[in-house]
Each structure stands twice: as C-alpha cells, then as structure tokens.
Design an enzyme around this catalytic site. Structure first.
Site, PDB file in Angstrom:
ATOM      1  N   LYS A  86      -9.007   6.772 -18.909  1.00 36.33           N
ATOM      2  CA  LYS A  86      -9.404   7.340 -20.199  1.00 36.33           C
ATOM      3  C   LYS A  86      -8.240   7.260 -21.190  1.00 36.33           C
ATOM      4  CE  LYS A  86     -13.023   8.015 -17.697  1.00 36.33           C
ATOM      5  NZ  LYS A  86     -13.292   9.249 -16.996  1.00 36.33           N
TER       6      LYS A  86
ATOM      7  N   TYR B  32     -16.850  17.110 -14.548  1.00 31.50           N
ATOM      8  CA  TYR B  32     -17.165  15.690 -14.588  1.00 31.50           C
ATOM      9  C   TYR B  32     -18.203  15.407 -13.483  1.00 31.50           C
ATOM     10  CZ  TYR B  32     -16.536  10.673 -14.148  1.00 31.50           C
ATOM     11  OH  TYR B  32     -16.757   9.326 -14.084  1.00 31.50           O
TER      12      TYR B  32
ATOM     13  N   ASP C 127      -7.931  19.258 -13.751  1.00 30.73           N
ATOM     14  CA  ASP C 127      -8.271  17.922 -14.234  1.00 30.73           C
ATOM     15  C   ASP C 127      -7.891  17.884 -15.711  1.00 30.73           C
ATOM     16  OD1 ASP C 127      -9.470  15.612 -15.226  1.00 30.73           O
ATOM     17  OD2 ASP C 127     -11.178  15.743 -13.846  1.00 30.73           O
TER      18      ASP C 127
ATOM     19  N   ARG D 261       0.845  -1.198   0.000  1.00 23.92           N
ATOM     20  CA  ARG D 261       0.000   0.000   0.000  1.00 23.92           C
ATOM     21  C   ARG D 261       0.884   1.253   0.000  1.00 23.92           C
ATOM     22  NH1 ARG D 261      -1.256   1.632   4.605  1.00 23.92           N
ATOM     23  NH2 ARG D 261      -2.073  -0.328   5.402  1.00 23.92           N
TER      24      ARG D 261
HETATM   25  C1  LIG Z   1     -13.618   9.672 -15.740  1.00 23.59           C
HETATM   26  C2  LIG Z   1     -13.249  11.006 -15.234  1.00 23.59           C
HETATM   27  C3  LIG Z   1     -12.969  11.209 -13.884  1.00 23.59           C
HETATM   28  C4  LIG Z   1     -13.089  10.109 -12.844  1.00 23.59           C
HETATM   29  O1  LIG Z   1     -12.204   9.075 -13.057  1.00 23.59           O
HETATM   30  P1  LIG Z   1     -12.487   7.540 -12.680  1.00 23.59           P
HETATM   31  O2  LIG Z   1     -11.256   6.853 -13.145  1.00 23.59           O
HETATM   32  O3  LIG Z   1     -13.725   7.125 -13.396  1.00 23.59           O
HETATM   33  O4  LIG Z   1     -12.673   7.500 -11.194  1.00 23.59           O
HETATM   34  C5  LIG Z   1     -12.592  12.486 -13.498  1.00 23.59           C
HETATM   35  N1  LIG Z   1     -12.524  13.501 -14.365  1.00 23.59           N
HETATM   36  C6  LIG Z   1     -12.798  13.339 -15.672  1.00 23.59           C
HETATM   37  C7  LIG Z   1     -12.712  14.504 -16.591  1.00 23.59           C
HETATM   38  C8  LIG Z   1     -13.180  12.093 -16.148  1.00 23.59           C
HETATM   39  O5  LIG Z   1     -13.466  11.953 -17.450  1.00 23.59           O
END
Ligand SMILES: *Cc1c(COP(=O)(O)O)cnc(C)c1O
Length: 381
Positions: A195, A98, A170, A46
């Site tokens: 993504k 998001y 982000d 961890r």
């Molecule tokens: C998918 C996404 C998240 C969250 O990520 P997860 O891996 O699904 O927890 C945060 N910000 C954006 C812009 C996203 O597309």
C-alpha cells in the site's frame, strides 16, 4: 534524524564495492563460503538476503525500533505473527478489520485451534472485559478498514499489558509517517507494504517491526522456517517507494481532507467517514495519536445499491480496484470486493452497508479529483 531524512537514508549505505548509491538487487539464492561455516553473513536467501536486509533496517528505522522483517505480502507477515501461538490460545481483535485478516483468522487458524473474538475497541473497559485467561494477542487496526474507526493504541496497550497480552497494530493505513504504534505502547507493528510504503501499485509485500529482541528472534525463526520472504526486486521497489513516503503522505492527507470536506456538504451524500472531519467520532483521538489523518475516505451514498454501482461506473480518474495507497486514486465497494469474504450478517452488524464506497485518494490535483466525483454524482442520479 527526522522522518523524511530517515526514510531516504536509514539503513542504507552506498554499495561498498562500486559506490552505487541505490541498493543493489542481488539476484542470488546462495553465497560462496570460504570454508564450511565461514561466510560473510549470508548462507541462503530464504534465511537472509542483502537487498532484503537493507529494507528491513529501513523499515525498523521508520517505526523507530531496532528490528524489521520483510515478507512476501502483508498476509504473510500477519501469518508469521500467528505462528507464535499454540492451539487453545485466544486472539482478541478490533472488529472492523481488513477482510483478508478476518479470513486468515477464521478460515485458516481457527482450524488449528486458535480462538478469535472481536470488540469495537472504543472503550478500554470493554476490551478489559473481553480478555480471557488464554488471550495471547490483542490485534488492533486503526484507522480501520473500511470504516476508518480510530481506537486508542496507548489505552488499549495498557489494558493488554496488565494481563501480559502482546499488542499487534496493523499500521498499513496510517504508515509510520502518521502514526508510530510502538511509541504508543504496542509490541508488534504489521504492514502491507503493498500500500503506501510501496506507494506505486507495482509490488506486493509485507513487514513486521518490533522493539523486543526476544520477540524478534521468534518471528525471525518463523520467517525462515515458514519461508514467505519477498524477492530481491520486490525489496528494491519497496525501498524506492519509501524514499518519497513523507512527500506522498502529505499530499494524500491534503487531498483527502479537501475531498472529505467537499463530500460532507454534498446533498447526494448521506455520510462521510474521515477522521480529519471534526464530526468524526474519533477526530480528537486521531489528532492526539496521529500526525495527520491519512488518504482514505469512505462515504455512504444516498439511494440504494444500484445508485452506488452507477456512481462507481461513472468516475474517470478514480478507478474501480481493490488495494489502496498508490499515487493514483482508486475506489472500491467493500460489500462486493474487499469484504466479500465477511458474511453479510456480520457486514451489516459492523456497519458495512451496500452503498458504502471507499476512496483511496491519490496525489493527483485535488480539483480534478473533486470534478471527477461531481460529474459521477450527477451522471449516476
Ligand atoms: C492490504 C492489507 C493487508 C494485507 O496485505 P497484502 O499485502 O495484500 O497481503 C493487511 N492489512 C491491511 C490494512 C491492508 O490494507
């Protein structure tokens, strides 16, 4: 080293014991110590893990910073940022976020006394006015989801730093191939590696990248103390995905631009949202702060909800699914899928209409993608 080379090599050494060129997946939770406290840098998985450590170094190099941290998901990474705050602190965020980020703010952290408010982010003076004496973070998403708004990272970072407020970006939609927020003044970059970084819709993961050692140390503390770390195989998959990031992003951008231009001249389409179109309000800014316009395209269809639903049932290559950033093309209906957790009045206020459709344009042949959309538009008329 330039980006495409860094993506493949940064932080990655052939395995010293075998010469294996690919990073080994260490399936182990603990590490034998020679004597109490005498070890090779790993005590418990961890806290630190060798496959994860390679991914963390690689992620940091992509964002052009020293420190990276990998998490079990993008939201786990975001949650760790919020762990830095105390009850009574305020977070100012750009409003088109998001859906899961919005839910994490309003349904989880608001309960513990954090305060959140939202601004469009287009005007730095509006952001300056919205900062409060207890504001600790400015949270930016650009390009935003699903409206693909662009906000100026440099200008907003300057405004935030005048008041000692940390800036979080982000960077999931852009990826470091197209945008490096820390070079533009941000303090912390967050990613859903699920993504584009993973890129193949086969893993869920998240990451934070930071320049400042003191902030890194705090985040590292919470990564271990809270424990939302990714498993070794997940780290391997993200690392493997990143090797082709530059190549994939170029094709995503090229295909998305062609589809956006096709949609923009289509009589059945009311509006196309893509920063690569000169008609997009953020086009000039995107051109300055990004190295390309990305693979996400949103469109507003003419007609009502029923028409939109018929269209989404009629495509063959574009699959109806949440998520984005994989090699395959996906489409989603924010009002009923990704943004269903935002109250309808709030959705309407920020412009997420019932006929808004978000495309994650994959790297298939662009002609096939355009033909698919065309036949679905015909079939749904
Ligand atoms: C998918 C996404 C998240 C969250 O990520 P997860 O891996 O699904 O927890 C945060 N910000 C954006 C812009 C996203 O597309």
């Amino acid at each position: 080293m330039r980006f495409a080379t860094r993506a493949i090599h940064a932080g990655i050494e052939p395995d010293p014991t075998t010469g294996a060129i690919m990073t080994p997946v260490y399936l182990t939770s603990t590490y034998v110590q020679e004597a109490p406290g005498k070890h090779k840098g790993y005590e418990y998985s961890r806290s630190d893990h060798p496959t994860r450590a390679v991914l963390e170094r690689n992620l940091a190099a992509l964002e052009g910073v020293e420190y990276g941290l990998a998490f079990a998901s993008g939201l786990a990474a975001e949650n760790t940022i919020l762990n830095l705050l105390q009850a009574g602190d305020h977070v100012l965020a750009t409003q088109d976020l998001y859906g899961g980020t919005y839910r994490l703010f309003q349904r989880v952290w608001a309960k513990f006394g954090l305060e959140f408010s939202f601004v469009s982010g287009e005007d730095p003076d509006e952001v300056r006015r919205a900062l409060k004496s207890n504001t600790k973070l400015l949270w930016i998403e650009t390009p935003s989801n699903p409206l693909l708004n662009i906000v100026g990272i440099r200008a907003l970072s300057e405004v935030a730093h005048e008041r000692g407020v940390l800036v979080v970006v982000d960077n999931t939609f852009a990826t470091p191939y197209l945008q490096r927020p820390i070079e533009l003044g941000a303090d912390i970059v967050v990613h859903s590696t699920t993504k584009y970084l993973g890129g193949h819709s086969d893993v869920v993961g998240g990451a934070l990248c930071v320049k400042d050692r003191a902030i890194y140390e705090q985040l590292k503390f919470y990564q271990n103390a809270v424990g939302a770390v990714p498993g070794p195989l997940d780290c391997f998959l993200v690392l493997r995905g990143i090797k082709t990031l530059a190549l994939r992003m170029r094709q995503h951008c090229e295909n998305a631009q062609r589809i956006a231009e096709y949609l923009a001249q289509h009589p059945e389409v009311e509006r196309v949202l893509y920063p690569g179109l000169p008609t997009h309000p953020g086009h000039a800014l995107a051109k300055r702060q990004m190295d390309g316009f990305g693979g996400m395209v949103s469109l507003v269809l003419k007609g009502g909800m029923e028409r939109a639903l018929r269209f989404m049932r009629a495509t063959r290559i574009f699959k109806l699914a949440e998520s984005l950033g994989g090699v395959e093309s996906l489409m989603c209906h924010p009002a009923t899928m990704t943004h269903a957790s935002i109250p309808p009045e709030e959705r309407a206020r920020i412009g997420i209409s019932d006929t808004l459709i978000r495309l994650s344009v994959g790297i298939e042949d662009a002609e096939d993608l355009i033909e698919d959309i065309e036949q679905a538009l015909q079939a749904s008329r």
